[in-house]
Design a protein around this motif. Structure first.
Motif, PDB file in Angstrom:
ATOM      1  N   TYR A 327      -6.762  -2.726  12.653  1.00 32.34           N
ATOM      2  CA  TYR A 327      -6.954  -1.332  12.113  1.00 32.34           C
ATOM      3  C   TYR A 327      -8.666  -0.973  12.561  1.00 32.34           C
ATOM      4  N   ASN A 444      -9.516  -3.956   4.195  1.00 31.39           N
ATOM      5  CA  ASN A 444      -9.621  -3.492   5.553  1.00 31.39           C
ATOM      6  C   ASN A 444      -9.786  -1.924   5.521  1.00 31.39           C
ATOM      7  N   GLN A 460      -7.511   0.988   6.482  1.00 30.37           N
ATOM      8  CA  GLN A 460      -6.030   0.733   6.846  1.00 30.37           C
ATOM      9  C   GLN A 460      -5.328   1.136   5.630  1.00 30.37           C
ATOM     10  N   ARG A 497       2.383   0.965  10.735  1.00 29.90           N
ATOM     11  CA  ARG A 497       0.748   0.597  10.284  1.00 29.90           C
ATOM     12  C   ARG A 497      -0.145   1.714  10.719  1.00 29.90           C
ATOM     13  N   GLY A 499      -4.107   4.034   9.768  1.00 30.13           N
ATOM     14  CA  GLY A 499      -5.240   4.314   9.043  1.00 30.13           C
ATOM     15  C   GLY A 499      -6.160   5.421   9.503  1.00 30.13           C
TER      16      GLY A 499
END
Length: 533
Positions: A327, A444, A460, A497, A499
């Motif tokens: 991230y 995160n 994230q 994933r 962010g």
């Protein structure tokens, strides 16, 4: 005593009386001569006067050409036609009047000299044009014999040949533009009484109550050019990096951030809410296969905060992106974005920046080199504050005074007004924030700071539906799934994933320029006490 009274007036008294009589006679003779000259002057037809001055029609074709230049592009000499606002009319005599004309951030001294019966009538008329009126002016640009302190264009002046009013302002404005061009005191500044002969200190509420006039002030013009510049630079940089601009709904079925700081509205036969952020929709778009997105749009927060840095409606600059490794790739992208914006403000908007920073006595914003933005982990920041005398626990959220204190410590240590605080405690972040896999008490997540105050919050995000449900249930109070079904289900269909972050536009403007109040950085502010104009 009677003998002295019989002597009559003294020689000095007689001389004084004779001088006064002579003076009165000269004055009467001068007035008579002027009256004779005026009577001798031929009556000028109205049609001929209209060529020199007057009111323009509200609609329809005009008898004068359209403007052909602006003050920003004013030539060194020659004839010009321009439209401008009158900000001062100073009559020197029956034959001479000075006008201060403005466009945007520029102003020029205009001179109107009477040498014919027509222009003499024009001088008399022009001297009475109200402040803030819009005029169309024909004239000749000439070099000024000396520097003009009252105008931004100090080496030239405009010699008017004719002038017409496009829009006449009222004779008496509720507030004066020149008063709106002085700095306002900070909220914590001591109250200063004006001395006799000084102009009054115009409070921020008085300015906001008369915002249209307030916005005519040159410093406000500069503020909103800076604001526009930030948005343009934000969009330019992210577009160049492959981001796609999106627009998400602002009427939503459930509170996007959880909690009670949300405006409830009636939506036909049910309740709806004004979006606290585009967060949930940004993530749904990422789940749809858009790898990088950004948005510029309104954000609504029903927080009863009457501070100098809070609004109930502001403009959010949001971005969201996929990442593969870590991230911190998102943090790097955001750092580079902010440095691009700062450098653009220092170049393209240098004039506006220096005007406002100088007005408020603020030091130029100190920037780190690219790739050298300080990234402090939350425990490190806590240690720095404790060493400086602050008392706080390992997982406490920072107060505004503590944030400002940390900003001063970072400036002293790293010589920058811009830094990142990483690994916030999970307990102080929203439900969709990914916990740190090594220590779930931290997350995160990160905030960005300018001059010790937060401008960006990001993290994230959780991209797994079962884990998201678990986090929602663990919140205090729990975040209900009702109304958020589509959001949760989006992650059941496969999601990378990802962010991102949300930036407060008004905060960047405020902290970059060192303004004392965030309300100055939005056209028509909304706060718990203000819903108009």
């Amino acid at each position: 005593m009677a003998d002295e009274a019989d002597k009559g007036p003294s020689k000095n008294a007689l001389k004084k009386a004779a001088k006064e009589a002579e003076k009165a006679a000269k004055k009467a003779a001068k007035a008579a001569t002027a009256q004779q000259q005026q009577a001798a002057e031929p009556e000028i037809p109205v049609e001929q006067l209209a060529e020199y001055f007057g009111e323009l029609a509200l609609a329809g074709p005009l008898n004068v050409p359209a403007p052909t230049t602006t003050l920003e592009k004013l030539p060194a000499s020659g004839e010009v036609i321009l439209r401008a606002a009158v900000y001062n009319a100073r009559k020197q005599s029956a034959k001479l009047v000075f006008l201060n004309l403005r466009q945007g951030l520029s102003s020029i001294q205009a001179v109107l000299f009477a040498n014919t019966p027509e222009t003499k009538a024009m001088v008399k008329w022009a001297a009475n044009i109200p402040v803030a009126s819009i005029v169309l002016v024909h004239g000749e640009v000439k070099a000024s014999p000396e520097k003009i302190a009252s105008a931004t264009i100090d080496d030239r002046e405009l010699h008017i040949t004719n002038i017409h009013v496009v829009s006449r302002a009222v004779e008496r404005l509720p507030i004066q533009v020149e008063d709106a061009e002085r700095p306002i005191p900070a909220d914590d500044a001591p109250v200063q009484e004006t001395k006799e002969g000084e102009r009054p200190i115009l409070s921020l509420p008085a300015r906001l109550n008369n915002r249209v006039i307030d916005l005519k002030a040159i410093p406000n013009k500069a503020i909103f050019r800076i604001r526009h510049g930030i948005v343009s630079l934000f969009q330019e940089h992210l577009t160049s990096k492959g981001f796609v601009g999106i627009q998400t709904p602002k009427l939503i079925p459930t509170a996007s951030e959880g909690g009670s700081n949300v405006f409830e509205v009636t939506y036909f036969d049910r309740k709806a809410y004004l979006a606290q952020s585009p967060q949930l929709y940004k993530q749904m778009v990422i789940a749809s296969g858009f790898e990088r997105v950004f948005e510029v749009g309104p954000v609504f927060r029903a927080e009863n905060s009457n501070t100098s840095r809070h609004l109930t409606e502001f403009t959010g600059l949001d971005m969201e992106m996929e990442f593969d490794e870590d991230y911190h790739d998102v943090i790097t992208t955001l750092e580079n974005l902010m440095l691009f914006i700062f450098k653009g403000l220092n170049t393209t908007y240098k004039r506006e920046t220096e005007l406002l920073q100088g007005m408020y006595g603020v030091e130029p914003f100190k920037l780190p080199e690219e790739g050298q933005v300080p990234r402090l982990k939350y425990p490190e920041a806590i240690a720095m504050l404790r060493e400086a005398g602050e008392e706080l626990g390992d997982y406490d959220d920072l107060t505004t005074p503590q944030e400002k204190h940390l900003g001063r410590l970072v400036l002293a240590k790293y010589n920058t007004d811009f830094y990142v605080l990483d690994k916030f405690p999970t307990s102080v972040r929203p439900f969709y924030t990914m916990p740190d896999p090594e220590n779930p008490k931290y997350s995160n997540s990160y905030d960005f700071f300018m001059r010790g105050q937060e401008i960006l919050s990001g993290a994230q995000r959780i991209h797994d539906a079962p884990f998201l449900r678990k986090r929602m249930a663990a919140m205090d109070p729990p975040v209900p799934e009702k109304g958020a079904e589509a959001y949760i289900e989006a992650f059941e269909y496969g999601c990378s994933r990802h962010g991102g972050g949300g930036i407060g536009l008004e905060r960047i403007v405020t902290f970059w320029l060192g303004l004392p109040n965030i309300r100055m950085a939005t056209l028509f502010p909304r706060d718990p006490q203000r819903i108009a104009p």
